[in-house]
Design a protein around this motif. Structure first.
Motif, PDB file in Angstrom:
ATOM      1  N   ALA A 167       0.840  -1.312   0.098  1.00  0.00           N
ATOM      2  CA  ALA A 167       0.076   0.093  -0.155  1.00  0.00           C
ATOM      3  C   ALA A 167       0.781   1.156  -0.038  1.00  0.00           C
ATOM      4  CB  ALA A 167      -0.778   0.008   1.296  1.00  0.00           C
ATOM      5  N   PRO A 168       0.576   2.326  -0.624  1.00  0.00           N
ATOM      6  CA  PRO A 168       1.254   3.414  -0.653  1.00  0.00           C
ATOM      7  C   PRO A 168       1.117   4.358   0.614  1.00  0.00           C
ATOM      8  CG  PRO A 168      -0.650   4.022  -1.783  1.00  0.00           C
ATOM      9  CD  PRO A 168      -0.764   2.323  -1.723  1.00  0.00           C
ATOM     10  N   LEU A 169       2.300   4.772   1.064  1.00  0.00           N
ATOM     11  CA  LEU A 169       2.452   5.606   2.407  1.00  0.00           C
ATOM     12  C   LEU A 169       3.176   6.755   2.138  1.00  0.00           C
ATOM     13  CD1 LEU A 169       2.157   5.710   5.413  1.00  0.00           C
ATOM     14  CD2 LEU A 169       4.284   4.536   5.413  1.00  0.00           C
ATOM     15  N   LEU A 170       2.697   7.722   2.331  1.00  0.00           N
ATOM     16  CA  LEU A 170       3.417   9.188   1.998  1.00  0.00           C
ATOM     17  C   LEU A 170       4.176   9.502   3.418  1.00  0.00           C
ATOM     18  CD1 LEU A 170       4.055  11.619   0.352  1.00  0.00           C
ATOM     19  CD2 LEU A 170       1.712  12.494   0.795  1.00  0.00           C
ATOM     20  N   VAL A 171       5.203   9.822   3.375  1.00  0.00           N
ATOM     21  CA  VAL A 171       5.969  10.319   4.544  1.00  0.00           C
ATOM     22  C   VAL A 171       6.354  11.740   4.288  1.00  0.00           C
ATOM     23  CG1 VAL A 171       7.781   9.966   6.135  1.00  0.00           C
ATOM     24  CG2 VAL A 171       6.682   8.143   5.367  1.00  0.00           C
ATOM     25  N   LEU A 186       2.042  10.577   6.955  1.00  0.00           N
ATOM     26  CA  LEU A 186       2.821  10.612   8.107  1.00  0.00           C
ATOM     27  C   LEU A 186       3.587  11.954   7.939  1.00  0.00           C
ATOM     28  CD1 LEU A 186       4.427   7.160   8.931  1.00  0.00           C
ATOM     29  CD2 LEU A 186       2.289   8.116   9.725  1.00  0.00           C
ATOM     30  N   VAL A 187       3.614  12.771   8.849  1.00  0.00           N
ATOM     31  CA  VAL A 187       4.353  14.182   8.802  1.00  0.00           C
ATOM     32  C   VAL A 187       5.503  14.207   9.889  1.00  0.00           C
ATOM     33  CG1 VAL A 187       3.995  16.632   8.886  1.00  0.00           C
ATOM     34  CG2 VAL A 187       2.142  14.971   7.965  1.00  0.00           C
ATOM     35  N   ASP A 188       6.664  14.339   9.398  1.00  0.00           N
ATOM     36  CA  ASP A 188       7.819  14.496  10.594  1.00  0.00           C
ATOM     37  C   ASP A 188       7.783  15.778  11.615  1.00  0.00           C
ATOM     38  OD1 ASP A 188      10.321  14.573  11.557  1.00  0.00           O
ATOM     39  OD2 ASP A 188      11.619  14.854   9.590  1.00  0.00           O
TER      40      ASP A 188
END
Length: 159
Positions: A60-64, A117-119
């Motif tokens: 699944a795509p995960l954007l970080v 997810l956002v650093d």
């Protein structure tokens, strides 16, 4: 901005407007495919660049969205999202998930919402710069706004 924009930039601009983001998209004459090149063009710290990195999390795509000052610890990210394996996505996987190319992936404007997810490191900067759907573009935002417009989860991305 130039009169005729790439369709990805127009889509990102429209989504920014829908989310009432006031920052204007900046178009560079040359591509800024890395945090270092974007920071040099903008005259800011590399840590204030929000890299949009797409990962393959068990298919699944995960954007970080990570600070340009960080490297993503894929083991930590896998633990965070409950995935067996998280790995860098191929260019084809990125384009399929986002409709955009590596080096210009925006945090928004994708065919469908991506788990994001956002650093938390980005919270150190008053202004954060993110790509706007094309390697020649960025837009100013903030950590809180990135979390809001992406429905993202604030996390640490490296140990």
């Amino acid at each position: 901005m130039p009169e005729k924009l790439h369709p990805n930039i127009e889509k990102v601009a429209a989504v920014l407007g829908e989310h009432e983001v006031s920052g204007e998209i900046v178009v560079f004459a040359e591509a800024t495919p890395t945090a270092a090149t974007a920071a040099a063009q903008l005259g800011c710290e590399v840590g204030a660049i929000a890299n949009s990195l797409v990962f393959d999390a068990d298919g699944a795509p995960l954007l970080v969205l990570t600070s340009g000052a960080h490297r993503v610890d894929t083991g930590l990210i896998a633990e965070t999202v409950g995935a067996v394996k998280v790995k860098r996505a191929t260019p084809e996987f990125v384009r399929a998930a986002t409709g955009q190319v590596i080096g210009g992936v925006a945090p928004i404007g994708h065919p469908s919402p991506l788990r994001t997810l956002v650093d938390t490191w980005l919270g150190r900067y008053e202004v954060v710069w993110a790509a706007a759907g094309h390697p020649h573009t960025v837009f100013p935002t903030s950590f809180a706004e990135l979390v809001r417009i992406t429905d993202g989860t604030p996390v640490e991305v490296e140990r």
